[in-house]
Design a protein around this motif. Structure first.
Motif: not given
Length: 126
Positions: A84-90
């Motif tokens: 998302s604009k301010g998040t990296v999900r892992f």
């Protein structure tokens, strides 16, 4: 124990180790980073500014570099990760590759240090 370490200690394996790895890389790149809070999350701070936070959710882990530009600097190399604009999900099973993680964190550090935005976006902090 720092607030970041305390938050990570509450998470079960293998997510705990994946989160700790992100923080270990961040601390290696910014050895003077201090623990603090940003947006209600335990975070590392550099020069009084939020640098990075990592948080566990029900089905993933989230990396918050507090910078859309830092994510944009490595966006092309994060295929397969939810962004998302301010998040990296892992996840622990699908971590952020170390070279990409380092470039993302270096881009955020360059931004904090005042490197021109075009250099950060290009992934070439000076």
């Amino acid at each position: 124990m720092s607030s970041v370490d305390a938050a990570i200690a509450k998470i079960s394996s293998p997510s705990r180790e994946a989160m700790q790895h992100v923080i270990d890389v961040a601390r290696r790149l910014a050895p003077d980073a201090e623990d603090g809070m940003s947006y209600g999350m335990p975070a590392l701070r550099v020069g009084g500014k939020p640098f990075v936070s990592v948080v566990a959710a029900a089905k993933h882990l989230s990396l918050f570099p507090f910078s859309p530009a830092a994510i944009d600097a490595v966006r092309a190399d994060l295929a397969g990760h939810s962004l998302s604009k301010g998040t990296v999900r892992f996840t622990a099973e699908h971590p952020i590759p170390d070279d990409v993680l380092e470039r993302l964190l270096q881009a955020r550090l360059a931004e904090i240090d005042g490197t021109p935005e075009e250099d950060v976006l290009a992934g070439h902090p000076t």
